[in-house]
Design an enzyme around this catalytic site. Structure first.
Site, short mmCIF file in Angstrom:
data_model
loop_
_atom_site.label_atom_id
_atom_site.label_comp_id
_atom_site.label_asym_id
_atom_site.label_seq_id
_atom_site.Cartn_x
_atom_site.Cartn_y
_atom_site.Cartn_z
CE LYS A 54 -3.91 -2.20 2.22
NZ LYS A 54 -4.48 -2.68 3.47
CD GLN A 97 -3.54 -4.42 6.61
OE1 GLN A 97 -3.37 -3.47 5.86
NE2 GLN A 97 -4.21 -5.49 6.26
CG ASP A 100 -9.88 0.01 4.76
OD1 ASP A 100 -9.70 -0.29 3.58
OD2 ASP A 100 -9.22 -0.45 5.71
#
Ligand code: NAD
Length: 293
Positions: free
Chosen positions: A55, A99, A122
Site C-alpha cells: 500500500k 490494518q 476503507d
C-alpha cells in the site's frame, strides 16, 4: 456462441493508478494539495506487513504522501485510539487505514469507528456503511468498489449507458461486512436483482445457477464448480486462498474452480491478477476523493 473472456484486474488496476497519478498531479498544481494516506499496523502479522508495504509503495508511486505507523502488539487500545485521534486532526492526512486483523485484546469495531468518517477510506465505519445502505455519498469499501468498476466496464461495452447492469440477476456468495454486504448494496444501486447466499443457505448451487453475475467472497478454495453456473455468467472471484501442492509448494487460488468455470462463464476474473490488484487501486481512489473534497 459463448465467448470465454478473462477480466484482467491487473491491467485494469494499472490503468486506474495511471489515471489517479494524473489527477493527483492536477490537484497539486491547482490547489497545492498532496493527498496523504496514513496506515497503522499493530503487531507483526507477516501477511499484514506485506499488504502495508504494498500500500505504501503504490501510494508513493501515484504521487501521494504515505505515512506508516507500526505499533507493537503489546500496545494498548488507548494508545491506538490516541494515534487515530492525532491523525483525525492532521490536515495533511486525508485517509486513515488501520490494518486488520488487530491483536485479540483490541476491539475492532471500536477502533474502526474512532476513525473520522471523513477519512474512512476503507469504508468500514458504521457511518460509511449506513451511507452506502441508504444511497448517500460516502466511502465505499475498496474490494467491492473494485469489483463494481470491473463489472461496469465489462457490461458497458455490451450495453453502454448509465446503468449497464440494470435488470441482471446478481448472486453474491458470502455476507461479510467488508465484501458481501456492500457488494449487495452496490449492485442494488445498479438496478440488479440481488441474491445473497452464505454458509447456512440451502440449495446453494441452484441459487447460484440463477446468476447472470456471480460474486464469490467466501474464503473456501475453489468452492464454486462449473455446474453451479448458468452458461454465460460473468464471474468475479474475490477469494484468496493459499493451498498446499503435492510437491510441498503452495499456490494461490480463488473461491471459484477457475479452469472448469472458465469453460461455462462468458467472463471471469483470475486469482491472482483479478480483484486483488483493484483493492489497493481503489484505496488510492478513495484517498484522492477525500483530498479533493
Ligand atoms: P468472511 O470470512 O468474513 O466471510 C465469508 C462469508 O462466506 C461468510 O458470510 C460465510 O457465511 C460465507 N461462507 C463460508 N463458507 C461458506 C460456504 N461453504 N458456502 C457458502 N458461503 C459460505 O470473508 P471475507 O472477508 O468476505 O473474504 C472472503 C474471501 O475474499 C477470503 O478468501 C478473503 O481472503 C478474500 N478477500 C479478498 C480481497 C481482495 O482484495 N481480493 C479482499 C477481501 C477479502
Amino acid at each position: 456462441m459463448t465467448q470465454h473472456q478473462i477480466i484482467d484486474g491487473k491491467a485494469f488496476a494499472e490503468n486506474l493508478r495511471g489515471d489517479i497519478a494524473k489527477r493527483v498531479a492536477a490537484l497539486k498544481t491547482a490547489k497545492n494539495i498532496i493527498p496523504g494516506l496514513a496506515v497503522i499496523l499493530v503487531g507483526r502479522n507477516p501477511a499484514s506487513e506485506v499488504y502495508v508495504k504494498n500500500k505504501a509503495k503504490q501510494t508513493k508511486e501515484v504521487g501521494m504522501n504515505s505515512y506508516e505507523f507500526h505499533m507493537q502488539d503489546t500496545a494498548t487500545e488507548a494508545e491506538l485510539l490516541a494515534k487515530i485521534d492525532e491523525l483525525n486532526k492532521d490536515t495533511n492526512v486525508h485517509g486513515i487505514l488501520v490494518q486488520l486483523p488487530l491483536p485479540k485484546h483490541m476491539h475492532e469495531t471500536a477502533v474502526i469507528n474512532a476513525i473520522s468518517p471523513d477519512k474512512d477510506v476503507d469504508g468500514f465505519h458504521v457511518i460509511s456503511a449506513g451511507r452506502l445502505a441508504t444511497g448517500h455519498t460516502g466511502f465505499v469499501p475498496c474490494t467491492p468498489l473494485g469489483c463494481m468498476m470491473m463489472l461496469r466496464d465489462h457490461f458497458n461495452k455490451a450495453s453502454p449507458g448509465a446503468k449497464p447492469l440494470a435488470g441482471l440477476h446478481a448472486v453474491i456468495i458470502g455476507r461479510s461486512n467488508i465484501v458481501g454486504k456492500p457488494m449487495a448494496q452496490l449492485l442494488l444501486k445498479e438496478d440488479c436483482t440481488v441474491t445473497v447466499v452464505h454458509s447456512k443457505t440451502k440449495d446453494i448451487e441452484q441459487l447460484v445457477q440463477m446468476g447472470d453475475i456471480v460474486i464469490a467472497a467466501v474464503g473456501q478454495p475453489e468452492l464454486v464448480k462449473h455446474n453451479w453456473l448458468k452458461k454465460g455468467a460473468v464471474v468475479i472471484d474475490v477469494g484468496i486462498n493459499r493451498i498446499a501442492l503435492p510437491d510441498g509448494k503452495t499456490k494461490l487460488v480463488g473461491d471459484v474452480a477457475f479452469h472448469e468455470c472458465f469453460q461455462v462463464a462468458s467472463a471471469i476474473t483470475p486469482v491472482p491478477g483479478g480483484v486483488g490488484p483493484m483493492t489497493i487501486a481503489c484505496l488510492l481512489e478513495n484517498t484522492l476523493q477525500s483530498a479533493s473534497k
